[in-house]
Design a protein around this motif. Structure first.
Motif, PDB file in Angstrom:
ATOM      1  N   UNK A   1       0.839  -1.205   0.000  1.00  0.00           N
ATOM      2  CA  UNK A   1       0.000   0.000   0.000  1.00  0.00           C
ATOM      3  C   UNK A   1       0.869   1.249   0.000  1.00  0.00           C
ATOM      4  N   UNK A   2       0.651   2.101  -0.999  1.00  0.00           N
ATOM      5  CA  UNK A   2       1.336   3.392  -1.058  1.00  0.00           C
ATOM      6  C   UNK A   2       0.657   4.389  -0.108  1.00  0.00           C
ATOM      7  N   UNK A   3       1.473   5.234   0.518  1.00  0.00           N
ATOM      8  CA  UNK A   3       0.948   6.352   1.308  1.00  0.00           C
ATOM      9  C   UNK A   3       1.857   7.565   1.052  1.00  0.00           C
ATOM     10  N   UNK A   4       1.282   8.721   0.727  1.00  0.00           N
ATOM     11  CA  UNK A   4       2.117   9.903   0.436  1.00  0.00           C
ATOM     12  C   UNK A   4       2.964  10.312   1.630  1.00  0.00           C
ATOM     13  N   UNK A   5       4.217  10.631   1.381  1.00  0.00           N
ATOM     14  CA  UNK A   5       5.127  11.002   2.462  1.00  0.00           C
ATOM     15  C   UNK A   5       4.799  12.323   3.118  1.00  0.00           C
ATOM     16  N   UNK A   6       3.973  13.141   2.458  1.00  0.00           N
ATOM     17  CA  UNK A   6       3.581  14.421   3.068  1.00  0.00           C
ATOM     18  C   UNK A   6       2.268  14.309   3.835  1.00  0.00           C
ATOM     19  N   UNK A   7       1.831  13.069   4.099  1.00  0.00           N
ATOM     20  CA  UNK A   7       0.613  12.854   4.885  1.00  0.00           C
ATOM     21  C   UNK A   7       0.919  11.944   6.082  1.00  0.00           C
ATOM     22  N   UNK A   8       1.696  12.421   7.039  1.00  0.00           N
ATOM     23  CA  UNK A   8       2.039  11.584   8.197  1.00  0.00           C
ATOM     24  C   UNK A   8       0.818  11.137   8.988  1.00  0.00           C
ATOM     25  N   UNK A   9      -0.305  11.856   8.854  1.00  0.00           N
ATOM     26  CA  UNK A   9      -1.528  11.437   9.536  1.00  0.00           C
ATOM     27  C   UNK A   9      -2.059  10.110   8.998  1.00  0.00           C
ATOM     28  N   UNK A  10      -1.587   9.711   7.835  1.00  0.00           N
ATOM     29  CA  UNK A  10      -2.048   8.454   7.231  1.00  0.00           C
ATOM     30  C   UNK A  10      -1.082   7.287   7.439  1.00  0.00           C
ATOM     31  N   UNK A  11       0.101   7.537   7.981  1.00  0.00           N
ATOM     32  CA  UNK A  11       1.090   6.473   8.097  1.00  0.00           C
ATOM     33  C   UNK A  11       0.577   5.329   8.969  1.00  0.00           C
ATOM     34  N   UNK A  12       0.108   5.669  10.158  1.00  0.00           N
ATOM     35  CA  UNK A  12      -0.402   4.640  11.060  1.00  0.00           C
ATOM     36  C   UNK A  12      -1.623   3.940  10.500  1.00  0.00           C
ATOM     37  N   UNK A  13      -2.481   4.689   9.812  1.00  0.00           N
ATOM     38  CA  UNK A  13      -3.671   4.089   9.197  1.00  0.00           C
ATOM     39  C   UNK A  13      -3.275   3.091   8.110  1.00  0.00           C
ATOM     40  N   UNK A  14      -2.208   3.407   7.381  1.00  0.00           N
ATOM     41  CA  UNK A  14      -1.739   2.484   6.348  1.00  0.00           C
ATOM     42  C   UNK A  14      -1.272   1.173   6.965  1.00  0.00           C
ATOM     43  N   UNK A  15      -0.575   1.256   8.084  1.00  0.00           N
ATOM     44  CA  UNK A  15      -0.148   0.031   8.779  1.00  0.00           C
ATOM     45  C   UNK A  15      -1.374  -0.747   9.256  1.00  0.00           C
TER      46      UNK A  15
END
Length: 268
Positions: free
Chosen positions: A7-21
């Motif tokens: 799953x790709x997650x944009x690096x400028x959206x740290x609010x989505x990093x944990x959600x991606x995991x």
């Protein structure tokens, strides 16, 4: 290690990093390239590194990759002190030398133009490269065609290159039409028939569909298990239906069983 979903997650959206995991992908790709506007590159790089440094690893973590910008020394310098388990994803690889600047870290080489596809085997053999993948949108743009025949040619080149180099079969590229679940399922199954295994996604809703595409049918699973039993039993070289079994079948049977084991139990 066989991975079915990334799953790709944009690096400028740290609010989505944990959600991606939390979405449950086998691999999470923190992107510093195409999904990040030029003005945000520096802050995105810092956010990705800071987040990875602050995490407490667990045995349920996915594989983490960072898609860096090609030829960007600042990206390489920024990730240098991250744990070696963090992999890199290198876009627009065209020749083995492109990987020479990367030391002590596994690399997925993204082949996104005709020259990269032509050099697929040489790239796949580079010591740093553990996976190869296609950038199908860029490739189709350069070739002026996204026809099935054109993309399948490139996909097959990567499958042969990866297997000849002794690395994992390539994962399929992103399916960009997020709302087209039937198309994603159909195209992923097609990729599987070409020898590709797994697929990258741009939205969490695509993950379950990708896993479903890789789920062996009851007949496939039964056949694979029967082949495995037959080949392990001295003197037994036939299946219950009377068909002959030979060693050439064991590779296909093992791939089916690998896919079965790679699907999480809660999805079974």
């Amino acid at each position: 290690m066989t991975l079915l979903t990334a799953l790709y997650v944009p690096g400028n959206r740290p609010d989505r990093f944990g959600k991606a995991v939390g979405a449950g992908a086998d691999m999470v790709i923190l992107d510093l390239e195409d999904s990040v506007p030029r003005a945000d590159k520096t802050s995105a790089r810092a956010a990705v590194v800071r987040w990875l440094e602050s995490r407490h690893p667990t045995d349920r973590d996915p594989v983490f990759q960072i898609r860096i910008n090609p030829g960007d020394a600042a990206d390489l310098e920024a990730v240098a002190d991250l744990p070696p388990t963090v992999e890199l994803r290198l876009p627009k690889a065209t020749q083995p030398d492109d990987m020479d600047a990367i030391r002590g870290r596994a690399v997925t080489a993204l082949l996104e133009n005709a020259l990269g596809v032509e050099n697929a085997f040489a790239i796949a053999r580079h010591p740093a490269v553990t996976r190869v993948a296609l950038g199908e949108s860029d490739l189709a743009s350069e070739l002026g065609s996204d026809s099935d025949a054109v993309l399948d040619f490139a996909r097959l080149r990567l499958v042969f290159a990866a297997r000849a180099a002794g690395i994992e079969a390539p994962m399929m590229s992103v399916y960009p039409r997020i709302q087209d679940a039937e198309g994603l399922l159909r195209d992923t199954v097609h990729g599987l028939t070409l020898g590709m295994v797994g697929r990258t996604a741009v939205h969490p809703t695509q993950l379950a569909i990708i896993r479903e595409a890789h789920r062996p049918s009851t007949d496939e699973l039964s056949w694979a298990e029967s082949v495995q039993i037959a080949m392990a039993t001295d003197g037994v070289r036939t299946l219950p239906d009377g068909s002959m079994v030979d060693p050439a079948m064991i590779g296909r049977a093992e791939q089916i069983l690998v896919r079965h084991r790679a699907i999480p139990p809660e999805d079974s």
